[in-house]
Design a protein around this motif. Structure first.
Motif, PDB file in Angstrom:
ATOM      1  N   GLY A 145       0.843  -1.186   0.000  1.00  0.00           N
ATOM      2  CA  GLY A 145       0.000   0.000   0.000  1.00  0.00           C
ATOM      3  C   GLY A 145       0.876   1.232   0.000  1.00  0.00           C
ATOM      4  N   PHE A 146       0.258   2.370  -0.228  1.00  0.00           N
ATOM      5  CA  PHE A 146       1.011   3.623  -0.260  1.00  0.00           C
ATOM      6  C   PHE A 146       0.347   4.627   0.664  1.00  0.00           C
ATOM      7  CE2 PHE A 146       2.285   7.765  -1.906  1.00  0.00           C
ATOM      8  CZ  PHE A 146       3.663   7.599  -1.907  1.00  0.00           C
ATOM      9  N   LEU A 147       1.135   5.210   1.554  1.00  0.00           N
ATOM     10  CA  LEU A 147       0.668   6.224   2.494  1.00  0.00           C
ATOM     11  C   LEU A 147       1.182   7.579   2.013  1.00  0.00           C
ATOM     12  CD1 LEU A 147      -0.710   6.859   5.231  1.00  0.00           C
ATOM     13  CD2 LEU A 147       1.547   6.553   6.287  1.00  0.00           C
ATOM     14  N   PRO A 148       0.295   8.437   1.496  1.00  0.00           N
ATOM     15  CA  PRO A 148       0.744   9.719   0.937  1.00  0.00           C
ATOM     16  C   PRO A 148       0.955  10.799   2.000  1.00  0.00           C
ATOM     17  CG  PRO A 148      -1.609   9.484   0.603  1.00  0.00           C
ATOM     18  CD  PRO A 148      -1.127   8.224   1.287  1.00  0.00           C
ATOM     19  N   GLU A 149       1.721  10.492   3.009  1.00  0.00           N
ATOM     20  CA  GLU A 149       2.015  11.441   4.089  1.00  0.00           C
ATOM     21  C   GLU A 149       3.508  11.735   4.082  1.00  0.00           C
ATOM     22  OE1 GLU A 149      -0.287  12.884   5.993  1.00  0.00           O
ATOM     23  OE2 GLU A 149      -1.900  11.685   5.122  1.00  0.00           O
ATOM     24  N   LYS A 150       3.844  13.021   4.278  1.00  0.00           N
ATOM     25  CA  LYS A 150       5.253  13.430   4.223  1.00  0.00           C
ATOM     26  C   LYS A 150       5.783  13.934   5.564  1.00  0.00           C
ATOM     27  CE  LYS A 150       4.353  15.058  -0.433  1.00  0.00           C
ATOM     28  NZ  LYS A 150       4.360  16.221  -1.305  1.00  0.00           N
ATOM     29  N   ALA A 151       4.957  13.928   6.587  1.00  0.00           N
ATOM     30  CA  ALA A 151       5.362  14.483   7.886  1.00  0.00           C
ATOM     31  C   ALA A 151       6.541  13.709   8.466  1.00  0.00           C
ATOM     32  CB  ALA A 151       4.184  14.444   8.856  1.00  0.00           C
ATOM     33  N   THR A 152       7.445  14.436   9.086  1.00  0.00           N
ATOM     34  CA  THR A 152       8.597  13.839   9.743  1.00  0.00           C
ATOM     35  C   THR A 152       8.203  13.457  11.158  1.00  0.00           C
ATOM     36  OG1 THR A 152      10.076  15.234   8.467  1.00  0.00           O
ATOM     37  CG2 THR A 152      10.995  14.233  10.431  1.00  0.00           C
ATOM     38  N   GLY A 153       8.655  12.265  11.581  1.00  0.00           N
ATOM     39  CA  GLY A 153       8.378  11.821  12.939  1.00  0.00           C
ATOM     40  C   GLY A 153       8.053  10.345  12.988  1.00  0.00           C
ATOM     41  N   GLU A 154       7.498   9.920  14.143  1.00  0.00           N
ATOM     42  CA  GLU A 154       7.204   8.513  14.349  1.00  0.00           C
ATOM     43  C   GLU A 154       5.779   8.179  13.897  1.00  0.00           C
ATOM     44  OE1 GLU A 154       7.884   5.261  17.793  1.00  0.00           O
ATOM     45  OE2 GLU A 154       6.680   6.986  18.404  1.00  0.00           O
ATOM     46  N   TYR A 155       5.671   7.123  13.111  1.00  0.00           N
ATOM     47  CA  TYR A 155       4.392   6.589  12.663  1.00  0.00           C
ATOM     48  C   TYR A 155       4.162   5.280  13.419  1.00  0.00           C
ATOM     49  CZ  TYR A 155       4.461   9.829   8.705  1.00  0.00           C
ATOM     50  OH  TYR A 155       4.471  10.951   7.924  1.00  0.00           O
ATOM     51  N   LYS A 156       3.015   5.160  14.080  1.00  0.00           N
ATOM     52  CA  LYS A 156       2.665   3.930  14.785  1.00  0.00           C
ATOM     53  C   LYS A 156       1.665   3.181  13.920  1.00  0.00           C
ATOM     54  CE  LYS A 156       3.514   5.952  19.283  1.00  0.00           C
ATOM     55  NZ  LYS A 156       2.945   6.360  20.562  1.00  0.00           N
ATOM     56  N   VAL A 157       1.942   1.896  13.690  1.00  0.00           N
ATOM     57  CA  VAL A 157       1.144   1.103  12.756  1.00  0.00           C
ATOM     58  C   VAL A 157       0.630  -0.152  13.449  1.00  0.00           C
ATOM     59  CG1 VAL A 157       1.156  -0.092  10.536  1.00  0.00           C
ATOM     60  CG2 VAL A 157       2.627   1.901  10.868  1.00  0.00           C
ATOM     61  N   VAL A 158      -0.662  -0.414  13.289  1.00  0.00           N
ATOM     62  CA  VAL A 158      -1.247  -1.678  13.716  1.00  0.00           C
ATOM     63  C   VAL A 158      -1.700  -2.374  12.436  1.00  0.00           C
ATOM     64  CG1 VAL A 158      -3.061  -2.838  15.026  1.00  0.00           C
ATOM     65  CG2 VAL A 158      -2.009  -0.754  15.927  1.00  0.00           C
ATOM     66  N   MET A 159      -1.084  -3.509  12.143  1.00  0.00           N
ATOM     67  CA  MET A 159      -1.465  -4.291  10.967  1.00  0.00           C
ATOM     68  C   MET A 159      -2.572  -5.248  11.394  1.00  0.00           C
ATOM     69  SD  MET A 159       0.405  -2.978   8.655  1.00  0.00           S
ATOM     70  CE  MET A 159      -0.104  -4.043   7.331  1.00  0.00           C
ATOM     71  N   LEU A 160      -3.720  -5.151  10.754  1.00  0.00           N
ATOM     72  CA  LEU A 160      -4.869  -5.993  11.052  1.00  0.00           C
ATOM     73  C   LEU A 160      -5.013  -7.027   9.945  1.00  0.00           C
ATOM     74  CD1 LEU A 160      -7.332  -3.108  11.998  1.00  0.00           C
ATOM     75  CD2 LEU A 160      -5.962  -4.500  13.547  1.00  0.00           C
ATOM     76  N   THR A 161      -4.960  -8.298  10.291  1.00  0.00           N
ATOM     77  CA  THR A 161      -5.100  -9.352   9.291  1.00  0.00           C
ATOM     78  C   THR A 161      -6.252 -10.274   9.659  1.00  0.00           C
ATOM     79  OG1 THR A 161      -3.603 -10.920  10.367  1.00  0.00           O
ATOM     80  CG2 THR A 161      -2.598  -9.326   8.887  1.00  0.00           C
ATOM     81  N   ASP A 162      -6.954 -10.713   8.649  1.00  0.00           N
ATOM     82  CA  ASP A 162      -8.032 -11.683   8.807  1.00  0.00           C
ATOM     83  C   ASP A 162      -7.730 -12.818   7.838  1.00  0.00           C
ATOM     84  OD1 ASP A 162     -10.357 -13.211   8.768  1.00  0.00           O
ATOM     85  OD2 ASP A 162     -11.664 -11.467   8.981  1.00  0.00           O
ATOM     86  N   ILE A 163      -7.332 -13.951   8.388  1.00  0.00           N
ATOM     87  CA  ILE A 163      -6.964 -15.121   7.587  1.00  0.00           C
ATOM     88  C   ILE A 163      -8.048 -16.164   7.779  1.00  0.00           C
ATOM     89  CG2 ILE A 163      -5.164 -16.834   7.111  1.00  0.00           C
ATOM     90  CD1 ILE A 163      -3.332 -14.885   8.884  1.00  0.00           C
ATOM     91  N   LYS A 164      -9.012 -16.165   6.881  1.00  0.00           N
ATOM     92  CA  LYS A 164     -10.138 -17.117   6.938  1.00  0.00           C
ATOM     93  C   LYS A 164     -10.811 -17.110   8.308  1.00  0.00           C
ATOM     94  CE  LYS A 164      -8.091 -19.969   3.391  1.00  0.00           C
ATOM     95  NZ  LYS A 164      -7.450 -21.193   3.028  1.00  0.00           N
ATOM     96  N   GLY A 165     -11.065 -15.938   8.845  1.00  0.00           N
ATOM     97  CA  GLY A 165     -11.732 -15.801  10.136  1.00  0.00           C
ATOM     98  C   GLY A 165     -10.799 -15.711  11.325  1.00  0.00           C
ATOM     99  N   GLU A 166      -9.541 -16.042  11.163  1.00  0.00           N
ATOM    100  CA  GLU A 166      -8.560 -15.949  12.248  1.00  0.00           C
ATOM    101  C   GLU A 166      -7.855 -14.603  12.155  1.00  0.00           C
ATOM    102  OE1 GLU A 166      -4.698 -18.305  14.092  1.00  0.00           O
ATOM    103  OE2 GLU A 166      -5.642 -19.044  12.276  1.00  0.00           O
ATOM    104  N   LYS A 167      -7.886 -13.869  13.255  1.00  0.00           N
ATOM    105  CA  LYS A 167      -7.290 -12.537  13.261  1.00  0.00           C
ATOM    106  C   LYS A 167      -5.945 -12.569  13.969  1.00  0.00           C
ATOM    107  CE  LYS A 167     -11.822 -10.283  13.229  1.00  0.00           C
ATOM    108  NZ  LYS A 167     -12.131 -10.870  11.997  1.00  0.00           N
ATOM    109  N   THR A 168      -4.939 -12.050  13.290  1.00  0.00           N
ATOM    110  CA  THR A 168      -3.602 -11.906  13.857  1.00  0.00           C
ATOM    111  C   THR A 168      -3.157 -10.481  13.582  1.00  0.00           C
ATOM    112  OG1 THR A 168      -3.080 -14.216  13.476  1.00  0.00           O
ATOM    113  CG2 THR A 168      -1.226 -12.743  13.820  1.00  0.00           C
ATOM    114  N   ASN A 169      -2.879  -9.731  14.635  1.00  0.00           N
ATOM    115  CA  ASN A 169      -2.532  -8.323  14.499  1.00  0.00           C
ATOM    116  C   ASN A 169      -1.116  -8.076  14.982  1.00  0.00           C
ATOM    117  OD1 ASN A 169      -5.240  -8.024  13.756  1.00  0.00           O
ATOM    118  ND2 ASN A 169      -5.851  -7.613  15.859  1.00  0.00           N
ATOM    119  N   GLY A 170      -0.454  -7.124  14.374  1.00  0.00           N
ATOM    120  CA  GLY A 170       0.906  -6.772  14.776  1.00  0.00           C
ATOM    121  C   GLY A 170       1.046  -5.272  14.942  1.00  0.00           C
TER     122      GLY A 170
END
Length: 176
Positions: A145-170
Motif C-alpha cells: 500500500g502507499f501512504l501519501p504522508e510526508k510528515a517527519t516523525g514517528e508513525y505507529k502502525v497496527v497491521m490488522l489481518t483476517d486469515i479465513k476468520g482468524e485474526k492476527t494483528n501486529g
C-alpha cells in the motif's frame, strides 16, 4: 547463638525466594529479545485474535536472520513471530509518501498467505489516524500500500489481518 541461627535461616530464606523468583521468570520476548505476543480469545465469537507488538528498528538481513530460528526469512524489516505466523513490515520512504510492504507468512517454511484481508491503522506524528487497505502483490508475495504522508516523525502502525476468520494483528513503528 539462637539469634545468629535465626538470622542465617532468615537470610537463607530470602536468598532462596529471590533465586526462585528470578529462575521462574517467563520471558515475553522471542529469541531476538525484541518482540512480544499476547493471545486473547473473545468468548462471544468463535474466532480468536492474536496481537503481537514490536518496537524494533529495521535490521540488516544478516543480523535479523542470525538472531531468529528462521534463517533467511527476513526482508530487512521489523519482524514479529506470532504463533504460526511471520509478520514483517518494510516501510520505504519516497519523495511523496511512504510505500508499505507487509509480508504475511505461515509455518516454519514461511509460506506466503495470499488470501487474507490486510489493513493498516496508522497514527501519524500529528496524532491523526488513517486506515490503509493493502492489496496482495503476487509477484512479490506480499501485501502493499502507499501512504501519501510526508510528515517527519514517528508513525505507529497496527497491521490488522483476517486469515479465513482468524485474526492476527501486529504493532509496529517507524520514523520518516
Amino acid at each position: 547463638m539462637k539469634a545468629l541461627q535465626k538470622s542465617i535461616i532468615g537470610l537463607g530464606s530470602i536468598g532462596l525466594i529471590f533465586l526462585a523468583a528470578c529462575g521462574n521468570e517467563t520471558p515475553a520476548t522471542n529469541s531476538s529479545n525484541t518482540n512480544s505476543a499476547v493471545a486473547t480469545a473473545n468468548p462471544a465469537t468463535s474466532s480468536s485474535t492474536t496481537t503481537a507488538t514490536t518496537t524494533t528498528t529495521t535490521q540488516p538481513k544478516s543480523e535479523a536472520s542470525a538472531k531468529t530460528d528462521h534463517p533467511q526469512t527476513s526482508q530487512g524489516g521489523q519482524v514479529i513471530e506470532s504463533g504460526l505466523y511471520h509478520l514483517e513490515l518494510v516501510p520505504v520512504s519516497e519523495a511523496n509518501g511512504t510505500h508499505i510492504d507487509f509480508f504475511l507468512q505461515k509455518g516454519d517454511t514461511h509460506e506466503a498467505i495470499s488470501d487474507a484481508k490486510v489493513s493498516a491503522q496508522i497514527q501519524l506524528p500529528s496524532g491523526e489516524q488513517k486506515t490503509l487497505d493493502l492489496d496482495y502483490d503476487a509477484a512479490g508475495k506480499h501485501y502493499a500500500g502507499f501512504l501519501p504522508e510526508k510528515a517527519t516523525g514517528e508513525y505507529k502502525v497496527v497491521m490488522l489481518t483476517d486469515i479465513k476468520g482468524e485474526k492476527t494483528n501486529g504493532r509496529f513503528a517507524f520514523n520518516r
